[in-house]
Scaffold this active site. Sequence first.
Site, PDB file in Angstrom:
ATOM      1  N   CYS A   2       0.852  -1.173   0.000  1.00  0.00           N
ATOM      2  CA  CYS A   2       0.000   0.000   0.000  1.00  0.00           C
ATOM      3  C   CYS A   2       0.890   1.225   0.000  1.00  0.00           C
ATOM      4  O   CYS A   2       2.102   1.119   0.140  1.00  0.00           O
ATOM      5  CB  CYS A   2      -0.861  -0.014   1.247  1.00  0.00           C
ATOM      6  N   ARG A  27       0.991   2.061  -5.885  1.00  0.00           N
ATOM      7  CA  ARG A  27       1.261   0.963  -4.956  1.00  0.00           C
ATOM      8  C   ARG A  27       0.000   0.193  -4.576  1.00  0.00           C
ATOM      9  O   ARG A  27       0.066  -0.803  -3.843  1.00  0.00           O
ATOM     10  CB  ARG A  27       1.899   1.519  -3.677  1.00  0.00           C
ATOM     11  N   TRP A  75      -3.893  -1.796  -1.357  1.00  0.00           N
ATOM     12  CA  TRP A  75      -3.983  -2.991  -2.206  1.00  0.00           C
ATOM     13  C   TRP A  75      -4.310  -4.120  -1.253  1.00  0.00           C
ATOM     14  O   TRP A  75      -3.515  -4.487  -0.389  1.00  0.00           O
ATOM     15  CB  TRP A  75      -2.658  -3.240  -2.921  1.00  0.00           C
ATOM     16  N   ASN A  99       1.345  -0.580   6.015  1.00  0.00           N
ATOM     17  CA  ASN A  99       1.728  -1.323   4.812  1.00  0.00           C
ATOM     18  C   ASN A  99       2.524  -2.520   5.279  1.00  0.00           C
ATOM     19  O   ASN A  99       3.439  -2.371   6.090  1.00  0.00           O
ATOM     20  CB  ASN A  99       2.577  -0.432   3.904  1.00  0.00           C
ATOM     21  N   GLY A 100       2.178  -3.706   4.778  1.00  0.00           N
ATOM     22  CA  GLY A 100       2.886  -4.920   5.177  1.00  0.00           C
ATOM     23  C   GLY A 100       1.886  -5.981   5.577  1.00  0.00           C
ATOM     24  O   GLY A 100       0.684  -5.852   5.290  1.00  0.00           O
ATOM     25  N   GLU A 480       6.884 -12.807 -21.758  1.00  0.00           N
ATOM     26  CA  GLU A 480       6.583 -11.394 -21.516  1.00  0.00           C
ATOM     27  C   GLU A 480       5.327 -10.974 -22.295  1.00  0.00           C
ATOM     28  O   GLU A 480       4.488 -10.227 -21.789  1.00  0.00           O
ATOM     29  CB  GLU A 480       7.803 -10.536 -21.899  1.00  0.00           C
ATOM     30  N   LYS A 484       1.894  -9.524 -20.639  1.00  0.00           N
ATOM     31  CA  LYS A 484       1.267  -8.242 -21.009  1.00  0.00           C
ATOM     32  C   LYS A 484      -0.202  -8.460 -21.339  1.00  0.00           C
ATOM     33  O   LYS A 484      -1.071  -7.729 -20.876  1.00  0.00           O
ATOM     34  CB  LYS A 484       1.940  -7.600 -22.234  1.00  0.00           C
ATOM     35  N   GLU A 487      -2.306  -9.386 -18.188  1.00  0.00           N
ATOM     36  CA  GLU A 487      -2.385  -8.291 -17.206  1.00  0.00           C
ATOM     37  C   GLU A 487      -3.446  -7.262 -17.575  1.00  0.00           C
ATOM     38  O   GLU A 487      -4.188  -6.806 -16.735  1.00  0.00           O
ATOM     39  CB  GLU A 487      -1.050  -7.534 -17.166  1.00  0.00           C
ATOM     40  N   HIS A 503       4.129 -31.366 -25.268  1.00  0.00           N
ATOM     41  CA  HIS A 503       4.151 -31.998 -23.941  1.00  0.00           C
ATOM     42  C   HIS A 503       2.979 -31.513 -23.092  1.00  0.00           C
ATOM     43  O   HIS A 503       3.040 -31.548 -21.867  1.00  0.00           O
ATOM     44  CB  HIS A 503       5.479 -31.702 -23.246  1.00  0.00           C
ATOM     45  N   LYS A 602       1.565  -1.604  -8.944  1.00  0.00           N
ATOM     46  CA  LYS A 602       2.844  -1.398  -9.630  1.00  0.00           C
ATOM     47  C   LYS A 602       4.017  -1.915  -8.812  1.00  0.00           C
ATOM     48  O   LYS A 602       4.971  -2.451  -9.349  1.00  0.00           O
ATOM     49  CB  LYS A 602       3.008   0.111  -9.891  1.00  0.00           C
TER      50      LYS A 602
HETATM   51  C1  G6P Z   1       4.695  -5.960 -10.308  1.00  0.00           C
HETATM   52  C2  G6P Z   1       4.521  -5.109 -11.543  1.00  0.00           C
HETATM   53  C3  G6P Z   1       5.290  -5.729 -12.716  1.00  0.00           C
HETATM   54  C4  G6P Z   1       6.753  -5.914 -12.338  1.00  0.00           C
HETATM   55  C5  G6P Z   1       6.903  -6.731 -11.055  1.00  0.00           C
HETATM   56  C6  G6P Z   1       8.336  -6.694 -10.541  1.00  0.00           C
HETATM   57  O1  G6P Z   1       4.053  -7.169 -10.473  1.00  0.00           O
HETATM   58  O2  G6P Z   1       3.168  -4.987 -11.875  1.00  0.00           O
HETATM   59  O3  G6P Z   1       5.192  -4.873 -13.833  1.00  0.00           O
HETATM   60  O4  G6P Z   1       7.420  -6.564 -13.371  1.00  0.00           O
HETATM   61  O5  G6P Z   1       6.087  -6.173 -10.017  1.00  0.00           O
HETATM   62  O6  G6P Z   1       8.625  -5.371 -10.175  1.00  0.00           O
HETATM   63  P1  G6P Z   1      10.047  -4.718 -10.118  1.00  0.00           P
HETATM   64  O7  G6P Z   1       9.785  -3.306  -9.713  1.00  0.00           O
HETATM   65  O8  G6P Z   1      10.816  -5.486  -9.087  1.00  0.00           O
HETATM   66  O9  G6P Z   1      10.651  -4.841 -11.467  1.00  0.00           O
END
Ligand code: G6P
Length: 607
Positions: A2, A27, A75, A99-100, A480, A484, A487, A503, A602
């Site tokens: 958060c 966050r 969050w 937060n935590g 990747e 994307k 997400e 497989h 994020k």
């Molecule tokens: C979150 C973000 C991703 C990111 C990941 C790792 O899941 O939504 O976009 O790749 O964290 O984050 P970092 O800041 O360690 O690259």
Amino acid sequence: MCGIFGVVSSNAVTGTLLSGLQKLEYRGYDSAGLSVITNNNVIKRIRCSGKVSDLRSLVKKSNLTGRCGIAHTRWATHGVPSTKNSHPHSSGIISIVHNGIIENYDELKSKLKKQRYKFLSDTDSEVIAHLIHSFLSKKKTYFDAVVAALKTLKGSYALGILNEKNPDTLIAASHGSPLLLGISRNENFISSDVNAVLSKTKKYISMDDSEIAVLNKSEVNIFGLNGRKIKKPVSTSIQKGNSINKAGYNHYMQKEIYEQKNIIKNTINDKVGSTRILPNVFGPQSDSMLKSIKHIHFVACGTSFNAALVAKNWIEEVSNISCVAEIASEFRHRKVNVLKDTLYVAISQSGETADTIYSTKKAAALGYKKILSICNVPESSLTRLSDYTFLTHAGPEISVASTKAFTSQLISLLLLVCILSRSSGKKIEPTIVKQMKTLPKILTKVFSLEKEMQQIAKHFTNKHHTLFLGRGASYPIALEAALKLKEISYIHAEGYAAGELKHGPLALVDKDMPVIGLMPENNLVDQVLSNLAEVKARQGLVYIFTNKKLKFKRGDKTHLVSMPSCGHFIAPLVYVIPMQLLAYHVAVKKKTNIDQPRNLAKSVTVE
Ligand code: G6P
């Protein structure tokens, strides 16, 4: 994970709280709230499920004013996003933001219930407010009550605490969750990251584990849990703290996709000579340190982990160094054997991801030769833990789905690859450098594919699943690409090493399953083509992205996207961009919340 913000000032703080909180929304964005000690010395709290903008509307209607306050953007971990679960949580005269994760909250809750405390939320955080209150009622001083509560907690916390009876004091505490103190004249701040205080001050102190800070408008004092005062250095942030906007794009993600060309170009201009990488780009004496490396252990999460997988492919191809890439949440909990001369490399956009931070702390005690971090945020927790740091200089990435952070990590890793290749005697560095320098032109051609991606996106809006296939360094690009798409468009997508298709995943293929093959022209093209033939034989819909000249018969049900020619080493950077554009346009068509997809955040600062 958060966002926490707080301020104690000689001025009214409500507006400051809201604008600080807005900067921390990346966050977590499922609910928000704030508490302010009013001029009559009572705590007033406003909370809502939804975004900071929703909170702002409620605050506007309230005429809330006061000179000390805390705020939170959430969050959800324990308890659904709702007003009752939003922070701050209160217990009589106490109000807290957290937060935590409190691991022993269940046990504490039972004990507090026996003392007749009533729990109004489903969160783990609420126990902290009651705990402090209960120690206060046992005639402890405010400070001692907070310390006693902290000593009872198991887990991680960054905390902001208000007490009606001490209306000019803000208490903060941190353990395993990032928190810093912003230092100014006649006002002081607490914040989850430095960006949120930059419009007010550049001076800050980072809190470390098991520290407690007492702030008033003119003073900040830090203590250990033993009550002893700790002297800590005040840092001056080098970040600009400019206000960030979409610069005319519809979404931050779209803007960040388009920023990639310049970021890559700038890194090349700054760090690459005519045939070689400039000396010591990874820090003082880094070239000689890298010369002695025999093994590399990459540790990262999410998109950053995919970048590590690409780097592993590159490094083993051009050097004799053995390389492992590992997900941080796995690394942190397992027994790790470290071979002599192993370099630990953490990759992280934010430098705050809890699993990556914990892993790096663990690595520091494990006998690695050195710790190198590749990070986008200066002054982050990760950079503070590292012997060497390479800053990717991608600028703030706002969209939750990472794009420019990924390619800026790849280009940084390609610099590392060049340096590591030197000891193999293969003399490949000038070839890689030459290919790197072609990137800006090639990327211009790649961006001209956007219209085509927009068209193809239409085929995906009613699909429920998609497979992305690649081999070699294109396999992590397939991962990747799938990340994307899932997400931001909420379509279930998987990235697979093309050879693994038969497989298992081939069982999923039917006429409704799009399968995307990433096939830069290299020695693996024929194998991927055979895998795609297996898909077509099962009526799957095939999309091929390649720069190889391929011809298909009419009615062959294969969609071919002609990619610009590019060198082998830069192909991952070239091929990921149409994947980002495709995911973006599918999401636009599905009208999802592109920059803040559901359930995500994020920066993942909890385990
Ligand atoms: C979150 C973000 C991703 C990111 C990941 C790792 O899941 O939504 O976009 O790749 O964290 O984050 P970092 O800041 O360690 O690259």
